[in-house]
Write a protein that holds these residues in place. Structure first.
Motif, PDB file in Angstrom:
ATOM      1  N   GLY A  92       0.815  -1.211   0.000  1.00 37.97           N
ATOM      2  CA  GLY A  92       0.000   0.000   0.000  1.00 37.97           C
ATOM      3  C   GLY A  92       0.848   1.260   0.000  1.00 37.97           C
ATOM      4  N   ILE A  93       1.962   1.249   0.749  1.00 38.53           N
ATOM      5  CA  ILE A  93       2.870   2.392   0.779  1.00 38.53           C
ATOM      6  C   ILE A  93       3.474   2.622  -0.602  1.00 38.53           C
ATOM      7  N   VAL A  94       3.920   1.547  -1.219  1.00 40.20           N
ATOM      8  CA  VAL A  94       4.508   1.649  -2.557  1.00 40.20           C
ATOM      9  C   VAL A  94       3.490   2.222  -3.542  1.00 40.20           C
ATOM     10  N   ALA A  95       2.265   1.750  -3.452  1.00 36.93           N
ATOM     11  CA  ALA A  95       1.220   2.245  -4.340  1.00 36.93           C
ATOM     12  C   ALA A  95       0.937   3.722  -4.086  1.00 36.93           C
ATOM     13  N   ARG A  96       0.972   4.124  -2.821  1.00 38.14           N
ATOM     14  CA  ARG A  96       0.708   5.528  -2.495  1.00 38.14           C
ATOM     15  C   ARG A  96       1.836   6.433  -3.014  1.00 38.14           C
ATOM     16  N   CYS A  97       3.065   5.940  -2.902  1.00 38.42           N
ATOM     17  CA  CYS A  97       4.189   6.697  -3.464  1.00 38.42           C
ATOM     18  C   CYS A  97       4.024   6.868  -4.970  1.00 38.42           C
ATOM     19  N   LYS A  98       3.680   5.789  -5.641  1.00 40.87           N
ATOM     20  CA  LYS A  98       3.503   5.856  -7.092  1.00 40.87           C
ATOM     21  C   LYS A  98       2.373   6.813  -7.461  1.00 40.87           C
ATOM     22  N   GLU A  99       1.289   6.732  -6.730  1.00 41.38           N
ATOM     23  CA  GLU A  99       0.143   7.608  -6.986  1.00 41.38           C
ATOM     24  C   GLU A  99       0.538   9.075  -6.847  1.00 41.38           C
ATOM     25  N   ASN A 100       1.434   9.352  -5.892  1.00 34.96           N
ATOM     26  CA  ASN A 100       1.842  10.736  -5.644  1.00 34.96           C
ATOM     27  C   ASN A 100       3.150  11.111  -6.336  1.00 34.96           C
ATOM     28  N   ARG A 101       3.612  10.231  -7.234  1.00 33.69           N
ATOM     29  CA  ARG A 101       4.764  10.518  -8.091  1.00 33.69           C
ATOM     30  C   ARG A 101       6.021  10.809  -7.271  1.00 33.69           C
ATOM     31  N   LEU A 102       6.219   9.980  -6.263  1.00 34.17           N
ATOM     32  CA  LEU A 102       7.366  10.102  -5.375  1.00 34.17           C
ATOM     33  C   LEU A 102       8.257   8.877  -5.479  1.00 34.17           C
ATOM     34  N   VAL A 103       9.565   9.089  -5.593  1.00 33.86           N
ATOM     35  CA  VAL A 103      10.502   7.992  -5.366  1.00 33.86           C
ATOM     36  C   VAL A 103      10.384   7.598  -3.898  1.00 33.86           C
ATOM     37  N   CYS A 104      10.349   6.307  -3.644  1.00 36.92           N
ATOM     38  CA  CYS A 104      10.024   5.773  -2.318  1.00 36.92           C
ATOM     39  C   CYS A 104      11.240   5.039  -1.756  1.00 36.92           C
ATOM     40  N   VAL A 105      11.870   5.622  -0.737  1.00 39.08           N
ATOM     41  CA  VAL A 105      12.970   4.954  -0.044  1.00 39.08           C
ATOM     42  C   VAL A 105      12.386   4.264   1.182  1.00 39.08           C
ATOM     43  N   LEU A 106      12.359   2.956   1.152  1.00 42.70           N
ATOM     44  CA  LEU A 106      11.826   2.168   2.270  1.00 42.70           C
ATOM     45  C   LEU A 106      12.974   1.786   3.195  1.00 42.70           C
ATOM     46  N   GLU A 107      12.868   2.092   4.492  1.00 39.44           N
ATOM     47  CA  GLU A 107      13.959   1.753   5.409  1.00 39.44           C
ATOM     48  C   GLU A 107      13.453   0.975   6.608  1.00 39.44           C
ATOM     49  N   ASP A 108      14.271   0.026   7.066  1.00 37.89           N
ATOM     50  CA  ASP A 108      13.975  -0.752   8.269  1.00 37.89           C
ATOM     51  C   ASP A 108      14.669  -0.078   9.449  1.00 37.89           C
ATOM     52  N   HIS A 109      13.882   0.399  10.389  1.00 39.50           N
ATOM     53  CA  HIS A 109      14.403   1.169  11.517  1.00 39.50           C
ATOM     54  C   HIS A 109      14.860   0.304  12.691  1.00 39.50           C
ATOM     55  N   ASP A 110      14.616  -0.983  12.617  1.00 39.94           N
ATOM     56  CA  ASP A 110      14.909  -1.864  13.759  1.00 39.94           C
ATOM     57  C   ASP A 110      16.386  -1.946  14.090  1.00 39.94           C
ATOM     58  N   THR A 111      17.256  -1.644  13.150  1.00 43.41           N
ATOM     59  CA  THR A 111      18.697  -1.786  13.355  1.00 43.41           C
ATOM     60  C   THR A 111      19.318  -0.582  14.073  1.00 43.41           C
ATOM     61  N   THR A 112      18.551   0.450  14.320  1.00 39.17           N
ATOM     62  CA  THR A 112      19.092   1.716  14.818  1.00 39.17           C
ATOM     63  C   THR A 112      19.936   1.540  16.081  1.00 39.17           C
ATOM     64  N   GLY A 113      21.211   1.932  15.988  1.00 40.85           N
ATOM     65  CA  GLY A 113      22.089   1.933  17.151  1.00 40.85           C
ATOM     66  C   GLY A 113      22.479   0.566  17.659  1.00 40.85           C
ATOM     67  N   TYR A 114      22.520  -0.413  16.755  1.00 42.16           N
ATOM     68  CA  TYR A 114      22.893  -1.764  17.189  1.00 42.16           C
ATOM     69  C   TYR A 114      24.227  -1.731  17.952  1.00 42.16           C
ATOM     70  N   GLY A 115      24.254  -2.441  19.059  1.00 45.31           N
ATOM     71  CA  GLY A 115      25.437  -2.458  19.914  1.00 45.31           C
ATOM     72  C   GLY A 115      25.352  -1.480  21.060  1.00 45.31           C
ATOM     73  N   GLU A 116      24.453  -0.504  20.947  1.00 50.15           N
ATOM     74  CA  GLU A 116      24.260   0.471  22.022  1.00 50.15           C
ATOM     75  C   GLU A 116      22.802   0.576  22.466  1.00 50.15           C
ATOM     76  N   ARG A 117      21.884   0.462  21.527  1.00 47.91           N
ATOM     77  CA  ARG A 117      20.479   0.587  21.889  1.00 47.91           C
ATOM     78  C   ARG A 117      19.868  -0.781  22.155  1.00 47.91           C
ATOM     79  N   GLU A 118      19.279  -0.925  23.317  1.00 45.56           N
ATOM     80  CA  GLU A 118      18.632  -2.194  23.670  1.00 45.56           C
ATOM     81  C   GLU A 118      17.498  -2.483  22.689  1.00 45.56           C
ATOM     82  N   GLY A 119      17.472  -3.702  22.207  1.00 46.50           N
ATOM     83  CA  GLY A 119      16.411  -4.117  21.295  1.00 46.50           C
ATOM     84  C   GLY A 119      16.742  -3.952  19.829  1.00 46.50           C
ATOM     85  N   ALA A 120      17.825  -3.271  19.513  1.00 45.92           N
ATOM     86  CA  ALA A 120      18.206  -3.121  18.106  1.00 45.92           C
ATOM     87  C   ALA A 120      18.579  -4.476  17.522  1.00 45.92           C
ATOM     88  N   VAL A 121      18.247  -4.702  16.268  1.00 47.36           N
ATOM     89  CA  VAL A 121      18.506  -5.987  15.624  1.00 47.36           C
ATOM     90  C   VAL A 121      19.671  -5.860  14.661  1.00 47.36           C
TER      91      VAL A 121
END
Length: 324
Positions: A92-121
């Motif tokens: 749905g996000i990809v379709a919404r980007c296309k509908e609005n004529r936007l290049v869509c950079v999809l990012e996974d935020h779960d890795t943020t601060g791995y090694g320092e932030r608890e729960g980072a993957v």
């Protein structure tokens, strides 16, 4: 991201000089792809990303953000995801980007601060997420970029960044993802250690499609124009493409030379994506571009950012062709 989000309540502040050696001919790449230090489109025209991040994972109800960001002049939106966002939502996000004529950079935020932030993957876990989305993403190579993992290492030991990033790139490719890939620097994205700068050629060589762009995040480490130009100039010697995947105008680690980021990016043909549309909390709401997700209530930061975006953004040719 490099901000404190009230939703999660966590914070972060947070040389190689050789070009990549010539290798075997690249396999055919469809859509957005790397050409030397440029990102180019299917027809060979350069793509200069100009946009902002939207924290979709925490605010999925704000779907109007895509149209609002486009109306304000952006040609790209970076969409925050987590491993909890299922394939049907990503479609749905990809379709919404296309509908609005936007290049869509999809990012996974779960890795943020791995090694320092608890729960980072790990990046390996993030690669599994993208591998599972391969069927969902297929066919969107002309306007979707896969940002494998946000700020995947903190400020501790970054010696494993190159191997982990290269292995994640290889795993995503093995799963059939043929999109332009984006990889973030360590040090909460700011690469003050030069780890990404030094290791970029080795990581690029792990991509069988040779279709990876490198992303630095610019916050307090880049508090002067000299720091911005120093990094840009040093990375240029790798001969590989760079984007500023996030930046603000100030942060918990100090002021940011935001005008220099935009000015020097323009001069060098480097893409930039500001942080962020709205929803910041915990004392860093000054990084909101729009108050309360309202495009008619831009903050000083939002006006500053979108003035720069409008001056240089050009719509991706995949959309201009479709409108003819």
């Amino acid at each position: 991201m490099a901000v404190l989000l009230a939703v999660f309540g966590f914070w972060r502040h947070d040389r190689s000089t050789a070009r990549v050696a010539a290798g075997p001919a690249n396999p055919p790449v469809r859509g957005l792809h790397v050409r030397g230090s440029e990102i180019v489109q299917a027809g060979g025209e350069p793509l200069l990303m100009r946009g902002i991040s939207h924290p979709y994972a925490w605010f999925p109800q704000h779907t109007a953000a895509f149209a609002d960001i486009r109306r304000l002049g952006a040609n790209t939106v970076r969409v925050v995801l987590t491993g909890d966002v299922p394939g049907r939502e990503v479609a749905g996000i990809v379709a919404r980007c296309k509908e609005n004529r936007l290049v869509c950079v999809l990012e996974d935020h779960d890795t943020t601060g791995y090694g320092e932030r608890e729960g980072a993957v790990t990046l390996d876990r993030a690669a599994d997420y993208w591998a599972g989305l391969s069927p969902v993403l297929r066919g969107s190579e002309e306007y979707v970029v896969v940002n494998i993992g946000n700020e995947p290492y903190g400020n501790g030991d970054t010696s494993g960044w190159a191997e982990a990033t290269g292995a994640a790139v290889a795993k995503v490719r093995a799963a059939g993802v043929r999109h332009l890939l984006m990889v973030d620097a360590p040090n909460w994205g700011q690469d003050w250690s030069g780890t990404m700068r030094d290791s970029a050629p080795a990581v690029f060589a792990r991509d069988p499609l040779r279709n990876t762009v490198f992303s630095v995040h610019m916050y307090g480490v880049y508090g002067s124009a000299a720091k911005v130009t120093e990094y840009f100039d040093a990375f240029r010697r790798t001969g590989l493409p760079l984007v500023v995947g996030e930046f603000g105008w100030r942060h918990t680690d100090g002021p940011v030379a935001a005008d220099a980021v935009m000015r020097e990016s323009d001069a060098r043909g480097i893409g930039y994506l500001g942080w962020s549309w709205s929803g910041n909390g915990g004392g860093v709401d000054y990084l909101d571009a729009a108050e309360g997700f309202d495009p008619d209530r831009l903050t000083d930061w939002g006006r500053r950012l979108f003035d720069g975006i409008r001056a240089t953004a050009r719509e991706a040719t995949v959309f201009t062709r479709a409108s003819r």
